[in-house]
Enzyme design. Structure first.
Site, short mmCIF file in Angstrom:
data_model
loop_
_atom_site.label_atom_id
_atom_site.label_comp_id
_atom_site.label_asym_id
_atom_site.label_seq_id
_atom_site.Cartn_x
_atom_site.Cartn_y
_atom_site.Cartn_z
N LYS A 312 0.84 -1.19 0.00
CA LYS A 312 0.00 0.00 0.00
C LYS A 312 0.87 1.24 0.00
O LYS A 312 2.03 1.20 0.39
CB LYS A 312 -0.93 0.02 1.21
CG LYS A 312 -2.12 -0.91 1.11
CD LYS A 312 -3.10 -0.68 2.24
CE LYS A 312 -4.35 -1.52 2.07
NZ LYS A 312 -5.33 -1.24 3.14
N SER A 314 0.50 5.98 -0.55
CA SER A 314 -0.37 7.14 -0.54
C SER A 314 -1.27 7.18 -1.77
O SER A 314 -2.35 7.76 -1.73
CB SER A 314 0.48 8.41 -0.48
OG SER A 314 1.35 8.47 -1.60
N PHE A 315 -0.85 6.56 -2.87
CA PHE A 315 -1.62 6.55 -4.11
C PHE A 315 -2.77 5.57 -4.07
O PHE A 315 -3.76 5.70 -4.75
CB PHE A 315 -0.71 6.18 -5.28
CG PHE A 315 -0.05 4.85 -5.10
CD1 PHE A 315 -0.66 3.69 -5.51
CD2 PHE A 315 1.19 4.75 -4.49
CE1 PHE A 315 -0.07 2.46 -5.33
CE2 PHE A 315 1.80 3.53 -4.31
CZ PHE A 315 1.17 2.38 -4.73
N GLY A 316 -2.64 4.49 -3.26
CA GLY A 316 -3.61 3.41 -3.24
C GLY A 316 -2.94 2.12 -2.81
O GLY A 316 -2.28 2.07 -1.77
N GLN A 317 -3.07 1.08 -3.62
CA GLN A 317 -2.49 -0.21 -3.27
C GLN A 317 -2.16 -0.98 -4.54
O GLN A 317 -2.66 -0.68 -5.62
CB GLN A 317 -3.47 -1.01 -2.40
CG GLN A 317 -4.84 -1.19 -3.02
CD GLN A 317 -5.85 -1.72 -2.03
OE1 GLN A 317 -5.53 -2.58 -1.20
NE2 GLN A 317 -7.07 -1.25 -2.11
N VAL A 318 -1.29 -2.00 -4.36
CA VAL A 318 -0.85 -2.85 -5.47
C VAL A 318 -1.16 -4.29 -5.11
O VAL A 318 -0.89 -4.73 -3.99
CB VAL A 318 0.66 -2.68 -5.74
CG1 VAL A 318 1.09 -3.54 -6.92
CG2 VAL A 318 1.00 -1.22 -6.02
N LYS A 333 -2.04 -1.80 -10.02
CA LYS A 333 -1.98 -0.64 -9.14
C LYS A 333 -3.38 -0.02 -9.09
O LYS A 333 -3.84 0.56 -10.07
CB LYS A 333 -0.95 0.36 -9.67
CG LYS A 333 -0.67 1.54 -8.76
CD LYS A 333 0.44 2.39 -9.36
CE LYS A 333 0.79 3.57 -8.47
NZ LYS A 333 1.87 4.40 -9.06
N ASP A 432 10.99 10.89 -8.00
CA ASP A 432 10.83 10.13 -6.76
C ASP A 432 11.69 8.86 -6.81
O ASP A 432 11.21 7.76 -6.53
CB ASP A 432 9.37 9.77 -6.53
CG ASP A 432 9.13 9.28 -5.10
OD1 ASP A 432 9.98 9.53 -4.22
OD2 ASP A 432 8.08 8.65 -4.85
#
Length: 836
Positions: A312, A314-318, A333, A432
């Protein structure tokens, strides 16, 4: 004549009067028509107003009807609630009555059990004395005991009356028959009485749900019965809060079962509350953080079956999924159900499509985008499935770091990707770059790929100022200056040092502390960067006299950290054999290798982004060029001996050719001028020339013998029987350890034997535990030199047991790649180097 003249004079007056009359009539017509129009408009407006008033009245009536309906519904709900409350009260009263009956029957059973205990335990004197002290009225005759048995049977049947009404007559008949038989036989045989009484006691014990032995139950009848009464009272309180069905079914159950049922009812109610809360978010598909609630086995868009969760952010989860169309595993993703994350994910998809289209052969280490779709308001990005990231790799080394040889392979691939991204056709800044965003393609190989372009942008479309993870944030971002591709180069320099040292190079707790950590190692930034920074007053104080800057004290830190300067060479361990001397005497970690690595890092960490090294310049750095110093000592000695022998053979051939040429020229000269050539070499006799050649050959043979002796001595030192035995023991231990680990990536023997595709392999020996206490084996097989390198390591381990025990599995031998100098994008990857 006069009349005619008068008539002529009056004619225009008459015409004017006629015209005036006509105009007057016309004005009257216009006036009346205007009045009529106004009346019509007024009537229409009045009609419209009337219609509006009617509509408003209808709406008010409709609202009143709705309110009345709501009031009626509320009244009905209140009535239903009252009825439910009354029903609950009635049910509670029934429960209380039933429980009172059950308690009375239970007390009767207790007394009967006490009476029967004396009969069952005639042979146990200790038990009889206990009962005599507690109950003095229990000493009766056999006949009275038979009566007590009959009472027990009746009481047991009464207990069964609560739940089993149809079986009452059958049980009573059977029990009465048994009791009659017992009365007939009691006076004759006491043994039969004992057996029958034991049966009755067992029945009573079944009612009380005690599964202990009869003797122990009889010894503690009074205490156990008192405890059961207390437990029954507690269960009554619990049952009042639960459903009626559970109470009716739990009358003859254990106390533990009652508690379990009560707990399950409460948890089910709490689960219902949670479901009600979750149903508020995206029809129950999302949680409070707008993340999709992943369910294992669920199928997205009739194609992707969810296998497991990978992580998981900040964008969501994989998640890991199986693609039923392509028949392969993929990574999905799942972006959060929020507009900013959705828009940024669209940018990531656009950038990945651009880079994948520019790299159809998959040469430049960028993750492959396979598909993207929208599922239940979530944007999903499907990519290829990769392995561990570099932080997992570092953690599995217990944060001791990896070797320079492996760092060389990683750095070359990352620089390849950065060079590809910096080309005008691609023009992408990652923004990043960190170890978590660099993944291994295979846990047994050193090939990597760069992921997570969610913060990326084009160089001419810079959207955000606050980018990059703090530990890897460049000074131009900290100072809010303009940035370019060079910010990724700064991040790469920090990553390479961390991968070798085992700890982040600059680990600041906030922006000011991050800048402090950087200045501790690299000194203050250039004055022109501070002058142009909007955050100069926040971080620095300027001396008005000298116009020099000083760093402000960090007041936000909880602990007072004193400012102390550190040298980058000391952090890397250039002169000490690596950090904490962990790499001392290892091949590929000589002083020259560390100096090259230090020079590359210093150029990556230059403050001024315009002076910072570019990816192409870094790829041409001497750190990536193979040298004799970067090879193991045995290979160096072998290469030196080979070079010397080649040089000697070349010298011999050159001398022979020169002698032949000289002999030819001398013969010519001697024929032409026999008197004037006394000082020339041709003036010597052939016998003397042969002697000189023999002497030279003898000298060469002696040199070759000396070299062979030196090589034999080195081989005796490196290939001594003890070192060979220790080497074989080490290999056996590794194989035994691999047999214990049943994970699919833990077969070390396969890594030692597999040298077809990759001469440099990364092996993560991962267990299934949460802590991932794994070993990382960086095995290098170089065809004929496998055991040579292992013997060198064994000698080093024997000399430094205390220092190198923890690194036996982490620091195996690795050979550096041989990348050429790369002038063009097409020539960026080496043609004859398949080990990456």
């Amino acid at each position: 004549m006069d009349s005619d003249a008068k008539s002529r004079n009056d004619a225009p007056i008459i015409k004017l009067s006629i015209d005036l009359i006509k105009t007057y009539k016309h004005i009257n017509q216009v006036y009346y028509t205007a009045k009529a129009k106004k009346k019509q408009q007024a009537q229409q407006q009045a009609q419209q107003q009337a219609q509006q008033l009617q509509q408003q009245a209808q709406q008010q009536q409709h609202q009143l009807q709705q309110q009345q309906q709501l009031l009626q519904q509320q009244q009905q709900q209140q009535q239903q609630q009252q009825q439910q409350q009354q029903q609950q009260q009635q049910q509670q009263q029934q429960q209380q009555q039933q429980q009172q009956q059950y308690q009375q029957q239970h007390n009767n059973n207790i007394n009967n059990n006490n009476n029967n205990s004396n009969i069952n335990n005639k042979n146990n004197n200790n038990n009889n004395t206990n009962f005599n002290t507690s109950n003095n009225n229990n000493n009766t005759n056999n006949n009275s005991n038979n009566n007590s048995n009959n009472n027990n049977s009746n009481n047991n049947n009464n207990n069964n009356n609560i739940n089993n009404i149809n079986n009452i007559n059958i049980n009573n008949k059977n029990n009465n028959n048994n009791n009659n038989n017992n009365n007939n036989i009691n006076n004759i045989n006491n043994n039969n009485n004992k057996n029958n009484n034991n049966n009755n006691n067992n029945n009573n014990n079944d009612d009380n749900n005690n599964i202990n032995n009869n003797n122990s139950n009889n010894n503690n009848n009074n205490n156990n019965n008192n405890n059961n009464n207390n437990n029954n009272n507690n269960n009554n309180n619990n049952n009042n809060n639960s459903n009626n069905n559970n109470n009716n079914n739990n009358l003859n159950n254990n106390n533990s079962n009652n508690n379990y049922n009560n707990n399950t009812t409460t948890t089910s109610s709490s689960n219902n509350n949670n479901n009600n809360k979750q149903s508020k978010y995206n029809d129950g598909y999302d949680d409070e953080n707008a993340d999709y609630i992943v369910r294992i086995g669920e199928v997205f868009v009739d194609r992707f079956e969810i296998i497991s969760s990978l992580g998981k952010g900040s964008f969501g989860q994989v998640v890991k999924a199986f693609d039923s169309v392509l028949k392969e595993y993929v990574a999905i993703k799942i972006i959060k159900n929020k507009v900013p994350f959705y828009n940024q994910a669209l940018i990531e998809i656009r950038l990945l499509e651009l880079m994948n289209n520019k790299d159809p052969e998959d040469q430049y280490k960028i993750i492959k985008l396979k598909h993207h779709f929208k599922f239940r308001n979530h944007l999903c990005i499907v990519t290829e499935l990769l392995s561990y990231n570099l932080y997992d790799l570092l953690r599995n080394t217990h944060f001791h770091g990896v070797s320079l040889n492996l760092i060389k392979k990683f750095a070359h691939q990352i620089l390849t990707a950065l060079f590809f991204m910096s080309t005008p056709e691609v023009d992408v800044i990652h923004c990043d770059l960190k170890p978590e965003n660099i993944l291994l393609r295979n846990p047994k190989r050193s090939a990597i790929k760069i992921i997570d372009f969610g913060s990326s942008c084009h160089s001419n479309e810079r959207m955000y100022k606050y980018i990059q993870s703090r530990f890897y944030r460049s000074p131009e971002i900290l100072l809010e200056l303009e940035y370019s591709f060079s910010i990724d180069m700064w991040s790469l320099g920090c990553i390479l040092v961390e991968m070798h040292v085992g700890e982040p190079l600059f680990s600041g707790q906030n922006e000011q502390d991050q800048l402090t950590k950087i200045i501790e190692v690299l000194d203050l930034p250039p004055s022109h960067m501070i002058d142009s920074s909007p955050k100069a007053k926040k971080f620095f104080t300027k001396d008005p006299i000298n116009s020099t800057y000083q760093l402000k004290k960090n007041e936000k830190l909880k602990t007072n950290v004193e400012f102390c300067k550190k040298k980058l060479s000391e952090i890397i361990g250039v002169e000490t054999g690596g950090p904490q001397s962990r790499r001392k005497n290892e091949p590929g970690h000589a002083l020259v290798d560390y100096l090259k690595f230090l020079d590359l890092i210093e150029k990556m960490l230059i403050y001024d982004p315009q002076k910072r090294i570019t990816p192409l310049e870094a790829l041409q750095h001497s750190f990536f060029l193979t040298d004799e110093t970067s090879q193991p000592p045995q290979q160096q000695s072998q290469q030196q001996s080979q070079q010397q022998s080649q040089q000697q053979s070349q010298q011999q051939s050159q001398q022979q050719s020169q002698q032949r040429r000289q002999s030819n020229t001398d013969n010519n000269f001697s024929n032409n001028n026999p008197i004037n050539n006394y000082n020339s070499p041709s003036s010597k006799s052939p016998h003397q020339q042969l002697q000189q050649q023999q002497q030279q050959q003898q000298q060469q043979q002696q040199q070759q013998q000396q070299q062979q002796q030196q090589q034999q001595q080195q081989q005796q030192q490196t290939y001594s029987p003890t070192t060979q035995q220790s080497n074989h023991k080490l290999v056996d231990q590794m194989k035994k350890a691999s047999m214990k680990d049943k994970s699919p990536h833990s077969n070390i023997s396969n890594i030692l034997n597999d040298s077809e595709e990759d001469n440099s392999k990364v092996h993560i020996n991962s267990n299934t535990s949460d802590n991932m206490q794994a070993r990382i084996n960086f095995q290098v097989e170089n065809q004929s030199n496998i055991y040579n390198n292992n013997n060198n390591n064994n000698n080093n381990n024997n000399n430094n047991n205390n220092n190198n025990n923890s690194n036996n599995y982490n620091n195996s031998n690795e050979l550096s790649p041989n990348p050429p100098i790369l002038p063009n994008l097409k020539d960026l990857l080496p043609h004859n180097n398949n080990n990456i």
